[in-house]
Structure formats: C-alpha cells, structure tokens
Design a protein around this motif. Structure first.
Motif, PDB file in Angstrom:
ATOM      1  N   TRP A 153      41.423  52.957  43.833  1.00 54.14           N
ATOM      2  CA  TRP A 153      41.649  52.650  45.265  1.00 54.14           C
ATOM      3  C   TRP A 153      40.506  52.621  46.044  1.00 54.14           C
ATOM      4  O   TRP A 153      40.285  51.560  46.729  1.00 54.14           O
ATOM      5  N   ARG A 163      38.381  49.283  47.611  1.00 51.29           N
ATOM      6  CA  ARG A 163      38.078  49.047  48.986  1.00 51.29           C
ATOM      7  C   ARG A 163      36.653  48.937  49.175  1.00 51.29           C
ATOM      8  O   ARG A 163      36.363  47.806  50.150  1.00 51.29           O
ATOM      9  N   LEU A 182      32.490  42.460  39.431  1.00 52.44           N
ATOM     10  CA  LEU A 182      33.252  42.905  38.230  1.00 52.44           C
ATOM     11  C   LEU A 182      34.341  43.982  38.484  1.00 52.44           C
ATOM     12  O   LEU A 182      35.313  43.814  38.076  1.00 52.44           O
ATOM     13  N   HIS A 197      35.662  44.841  41.280  1.00 54.99           N
ATOM     14  CA  HIS A 197      36.786  44.404  41.927  1.00 54.99           C
ATOM     15  C   HIS A 197      37.586  43.327  41.295  1.00 54.99           C
ATOM     16  O   HIS A 197      38.981  43.064  41.351  1.00 54.99           O
ATOM     17  N   SER A 198      37.020  42.516  40.499  1.00 48.88           N
ATOM     18  CA  SER A 198      37.764  41.568  39.531  1.00 48.88           C
ATOM     19  C   SER A 198      38.737  41.954  38.637  1.00 48.88           C
ATOM     20  O   SER A 198      39.944  41.848  38.431  1.00 48.88           O
ATOM     21  N   ILE A 237      42.726  42.466  38.398  1.00 44.60           N
ATOM     22  CA  ILE A 237      43.574  42.184  37.591  1.00 44.60           C
ATOM     23  C   ILE A 237      44.284  43.263  36.968  1.00 44.60           C
ATOM     24  O   ILE A 237      45.625  43.360  36.708  1.00 44.60           O
ATOM     25  N   ILE A 242      45.526  45.614  39.097  1.00 45.47           N
ATOM     26  CA  ILE A 242      46.383  45.842  40.063  1.00 45.47           C
ATOM     27  C   ILE A 242      47.684  44.778  39.813  1.00 45.47           C
ATOM     28  O   ILE A 242      48.616  45.207  39.981  1.00 45.47           O
ATOM     29  N   VAL A 243      47.314  43.483  39.400  1.00 47.18           N
ATOM     30  CA  VAL A 243      48.390  42.718  39.466  1.00 47.18           C
ATOM     31  C   VAL A 243      49.139  43.063  37.951  1.00 47.18           C
ATOM     32  O   VAL A 243      50.562  43.069  38.027  1.00 47.18           O
ATOM     33  N   ASP A 281      51.275  46.156  39.135  1.00 53.62           N
ATOM     34  CA  ASP A 281      52.584  45.722  40.318  1.00 53.62           C
ATOM     35  C   ASP A 281      53.588  44.971  39.399  1.00 53.62           C
ATOM     36  O   ASP A 281      54.747  45.057  39.760  1.00 53.62           O
ATOM     37  N   TRP A 286      51.355  39.690  50.230  1.00 60.42           N
ATOM     38  CA  TRP A 286      51.170  40.265  49.049  1.00 60.42           C
ATOM     39  C   TRP A 286      50.917  39.390  47.893  1.00 60.42           C
ATOM     40  O   TRP A 286      49.857  39.647  47.137  1.00 60.42           O
ATOM     41  N   ARG A 316      47.395  38.339  45.730  1.00 55.94           N
ATOM     42  CA  ARG A 316      47.145  38.263  44.169  1.00 55.94           C
ATOM     43  C   ARG A 316      46.972  36.986  43.653  1.00 55.94           C
ATOM     44  O   ARG A 316      46.159  36.794  42.617  1.00 55.94           O
ATOM     45  N   GLY A 360      43.465  36.235  44.642  1.00 57.76           N
ATOM     46  CA  GLY A 360      42.544  37.003  43.802  1.00 57.76           C
ATOM     47  C   GLY A 360      42.333  36.696  42.398  1.00 57.76           C
ATOM     48  O   GLY A 360      41.088  36.361  41.893  1.00 57.76           O
ATOM     49  N   LEU A 361      43.335  36.029  41.603  1.00 59.39           N
ATOM     50  CA  LEU A 361      43.282  35.680  40.312  1.00 59.39           C
ATOM     51  C   LEU A 361      42.375  34.409  40.376  1.00 59.39           C
ATOM     52  O   LEU A 361      41.370  33.989  39.455  1.00 59.39           O
ATOM     53  N   VAL A 373      38.879  35.036  40.591  1.00 62.46           N
ATOM     54  CA  VAL A 373      38.103  35.893  39.460  1.00 62.46           C
ATOM     55  C   VAL A 373      37.559  34.614  38.646  1.00 62.46           C
ATOM     56  O   VAL A 373      36.632  34.719  38.197  1.00 62.46           O
ATOM     57  N   ILE A 411      33.418  33.941  38.153  1.00 65.23           N
ATOM     58  CA  ILE A 411      32.691  34.098  36.763  1.00 65.23           C
ATOM     59  C   ILE A 411      32.126  32.839  36.733  1.00 65.23           C
ATOM     60  O   ILE A 411      30.823  32.710  36.267  1.00 65.23           O
ATOM     61  N   ILE A 417      43.352  46.716  55.236  1.00 65.62           N
ATOM     62  CA  ILE A 417      42.644  48.360  55.155  1.00 65.62           C
ATOM     63  C   ILE A 417      43.224  48.711  56.698  1.00 65.62           C
ATOM     64  O   ILE A 417      43.592  49.827  56.896  1.00 65.62           O
TER      65      ILE A 417
END
Lengths: 145, 120
Positions: free
Chosen positions: A38, A42, A93, A95-96, A100, A102-103, A106, B15, B19, B22-23, B26, B30, B80
């Motif tokens: 966590w 951040r 890396l 954070h990525s 993943i 975290i996904v 969840d 939320w 996600r 975010g994916l 990624v 890369i 945050i």
C-alpha cells in the motif's frame, strides 16, 4: 445493539491513535506485506503522475521543430539520464505489478494469496527490471567493447 | 451542495474505471518503454518521432495514453486526499485544482502531438 455495561473497561485496552504524534505513530505501526504494498503503491503512484507532468513539459519543444527538440533531448540522452529512466522503470514495474495484484485481490479469491502475490510481484519485477536494463544499455555496452 | 453529492456517491464506478484504466496503462506502458528504448535513438531524436507520427494510429495511441494516464494518475491523487478528513471547501478546491491541471496538461499534450507535421 451494545448493552453499554463494561464498554469503558473494553475501551481502555484499545490503543488509540495519537493524532499529535502521527509521524511516529505511523512509523511504529506494525507493517506486513500488504502494508508495504500500500505504502509503495502510493509513493510510486505520486512519482509517476509527477513524471507525466514533467514528461509533457519536456516534450513540448516538439512544437518548435527539429533543432529545439534535439537540443533538449541531448540532455536526456546522457548516460546519467538513462540510468534515471531505468530507475523510473522500477517505479513503473512496482506500480504495474502491484496494480495487477490489487485487481486479483479485489476480484475473486485473490485476498487469500495477497502476500504470495506480493512476493511474486517482487520476483517478477526484479527479473523485468534487469531485462529492461539489458535492453536499454546493450547499445551502450557494445560501444565499450 | 457538494457535500450531499459526495455522500451519495459510493465511488464504485470510479473504482472500476481506475482498475480498467490501470490495466490498459500496464499494456501501453510496457510497449512504450520497449519502443522508446530498443534503440538509443528511437526515443530521443526528432527524426524518429516524426517517422512514428506519420502513422495516425500511433497518434491515436499517444492521445489515448495521455488521457488514460492523466485520468488514472489524478484520480489516484484524489483517492489519496479522500483518505483524510477534509473540509468541504478543501475537497472542492483540491478537486478543482486537479481537474484544471489535468485538462491543461492534457490539452498541452494534444497540442504537442498535433503540432508534429505529416510529411509526404
């Protein structure tokens, strides 16, 4: 509902967060893998959005044509900046991979394996970090030998 | 006004979007790193940028990248702030500042991409 009796003695045993000493309270708080994930998520996240702003600013000479852009890029092509970019990749890396994680945590049953996933993300991260180092510096290294 | 809106919003959509973006980021990130660093000149010369920008799909990817990165990053910063007890006027100021900075820098990024000419 709570009965009311005995709540006072129960509350005595609960450690209350000391707002005035929030720094030492946070530092002394026992941290497991999830806490570190966590915290680092951040820090790396803040660094990456700060870098995105910087990135847009640093590419802005593109609007002024070739000479202005190449002059600006000469700074960033230096070995020092390449090492900084490589270190930035470590942030990307973490954070990525933690993202993943975290996904997965969840969604579905990932919470059961979140500590294993954290360790796995470190292992994968270090491997990919070294691989990117090889990709980025292979040309520099070839020049030396 | 704002106070009541915030209390109704559970943040579940934000939320999910966080996600998904975010994916997507990624994958984009890369690809971006490999493309920019497979050769020392690929990310650092005007000629290389100009050559890439002749393909419109590449411009579209870059614009998508800016929008997704900005949204994901600033929404993250906002998340945050939401962890702390803030007065409604502080929330409103912070959120406004984040949105203004986000839009301004996204527009700047778009302007940079569009300023690169198509050369035949």
């Amino acid at each position: 509902m709570e009965s009311g009796t005995g709540t006072k003695s129960t509350y005595k045993n609960i450690k209350i967060f000391d707002q005035k000493n929030w720094i030492s309270e946070n530092l002394s708080y026992k941290k497991d893998d999830g806490s570190w994930a966590w915290i680092l998520h951040r820090i790396t996240g803040i660094a990456l959005i700060a870098y995105l702003f910087l990135h847009i600013y640093s590419l802005s000479p593109l609007t002024q044509g070739e000479a202005a852009f190449n002059a600006k890029m000469a700074t960033f092509a230096s070995p020092l900046f390449m090492v900084i970019e490589w270190l930035l990749f470590a942030f990307v890396l973490f954070h990525s991979l933690n993202g993943i994680r975290i996904v997965i945590v969840d969604w579905a049953d990932g919470a059961k394996y979140h500590k294993q996933l954290y360790r796995l993300s470190w292992v994968l991260g270090i491997i990919l970090f070294l691989a990117m180092g090889a990709l980025m510096f292979s040309h520099e290294l070839k020049k030396l030998f | 006004m704002y106070k009541y809106k915030a209390s109704k919003d559970t943040g579940s959509k934000s939320w999910v979007i966080q996600r998904i973006t975010g994916l997507a980021l990624v994958v984009l990130m890369i690809g971006h790193y490999i493309l920019m660093h497979y050769h020392p000149d690929s990310g650092h010369t005007y000629q290389a940028v100009l050559a890439r920008m002749q393909f419109s799909w590449y411009r579209i990817i870059d614009l998508t990248f800016i929008v997704l990165g900005m949204y994901h990053g600033l929404n993250g910063i906002w998340n945050i702030f939401r962890d702390y007890k803030l007065k409604p006027w502080m929330k409103l100021s912070i959120l406004s500042a984040l949105i203004i900075f986000g839009i301004a820098f996204t527009a700047w990024g778009f302007n940079i991409v569009f300023s690169i000419p198509y050369v035949n």
